[in-house]
Scaffold this motif. Sequence first.
Motif, mmCIF file in Angstrom:
data_model
loop_
_atom_site.group_PDB
_atom_site.id
_atom_site.type_symbol
_atom_site.label_atom_id
_atom_site.label_comp_id
_atom_site.label_asym_id
_atom_site.label_seq_id
_atom_site.Cartn_x
_atom_site.Cartn_y
_atom_site.Cartn_z
ATOM 1 N N GLU A 16 0.785 -1.190 0.000
ATOM 2 C CA GLU A 16 -0.147 0.000 0.158
ATOM 3 C C GLU A 16 0.882 1.392 -0.055
ATOM 4 N N VAL A 17 0.292 2.324 -0.521
ATOM 5 C CA VAL A 17 1.010 3.481 -0.736
ATOM 6 C C VAL A 17 0.331 4.596 0.134
ATOM 7 N N HIS A 18 1.395 5.237 0.718
ATOM 8 C CA HIS A 18 0.890 6.471 1.737
ATOM 9 C C HIS A 18 1.469 7.809 1.430
ATOM 10 N N PRO A 36 -9.343 0.431 -1.834
ATOM 11 C CA PRO A 36 -10.161 -0.525 -1.472
ATOM 12 C C PRO A 36 -11.692 -0.172 -2.087
ATOM 13 N N ARG A 37 -12.521 -1.188 -2.135
ATOM 14 C CA ARG A 37 -13.926 -1.023 -2.799
ATOM 15 C C ARG A 37 -14.740 0.190 -1.965
ATOM 16 N N PRO A 42 -5.988 3.247 2.004
ATOM 17 C CA PRO A 42 -4.912 3.602 1.315
ATOM 18 C C PRO A 42 -4.956 2.829 -0.041
ATOM 19 N N VAL A 43 -4.153 3.326 -1.091
ATOM 20 C CA VAL A 43 -4.093 2.922 -2.475
ATOM 21 C C VAL A 43 -3.310 1.603 -2.462
ATOM 22 N N SER A 44 -3.674 0.504 -2.712
ATOM 23 C CA SER A 44 -3.005 -0.760 -2.579
ATOM 24 C C SER A 44 -2.851 -1.548 -4.123
ATOM 25 N N LEU A 45 -1.692 -2.026 -3.926
ATOM 26 C CA LEU A 45 -1.486 -2.833 -5.220
ATOM 27 C C LEU A 45 -2.049 -4.205 -5.352
#
Length: 226
Positions: A16-18, A36-37, A42-45
């Motif tokens: 995940e990106v922070h 996530p939905r 956080p934005v995740s791979l």
Amino acid sequence: MSEPVRITPGSFGYAEVHGADEAALALLAPLGFAPPRRAPSPVSLHTVDGPLTRLSLIGEAARRLERAGYAVEVDPQLRLSPAAEQALEILGELSERLSELGDLLADMDNVHDLADVAGQMVTGPGNPVDAARDAFTTGAQAVRRISGFPFEREGIADWFQAGAEATARMAALASGTAYPPPADPFATRAEAARACSPAASTATCAPISATAATTYPAPDLRRVRA
């Protein structure tokens, strides 16, 4: 000075990106980084690729951000080592070549060519099946000699050993399979009978044996067809 963009092991995805702004997120989206939905962060791979490919994607994400002027911190356990990068390249090439072999087999229309390909896969030094078994065996040996938690090392070693045993069973099964199919003795006798029938115009006719058909043993698939 703004805070760096941090890439860490994820809770909702592989990583995940922070600390990424909208422009940074736009750079990461094509690589599979998404929120996530039911939460904005956080934005995740999110990917179904293997672990080495995931690490490669994280490395590419960091490079893209750095080229765009962002400071980036990547958790050490998410970095792809040089040896792992080489392994990823080899495995990718192997997958592509096997896919090409499948396409070639689909186009073959000669039973003997197909039989010889089958034999080549398990016959001779360095054949693909034996090479795969050796790679699994080497992996098991390597895991057992390195440092780490015993339960972790044994689990991974067992996985490699299971792979070695599976390829050995595949080779044994292939070696016990007949190829190419022996000529049908009943079809040969039927053809001879037709040639010797009153309707045939042949001058001579060889006698037809009334004995039982010959039993053909299954040849060893590891042999080379003459």
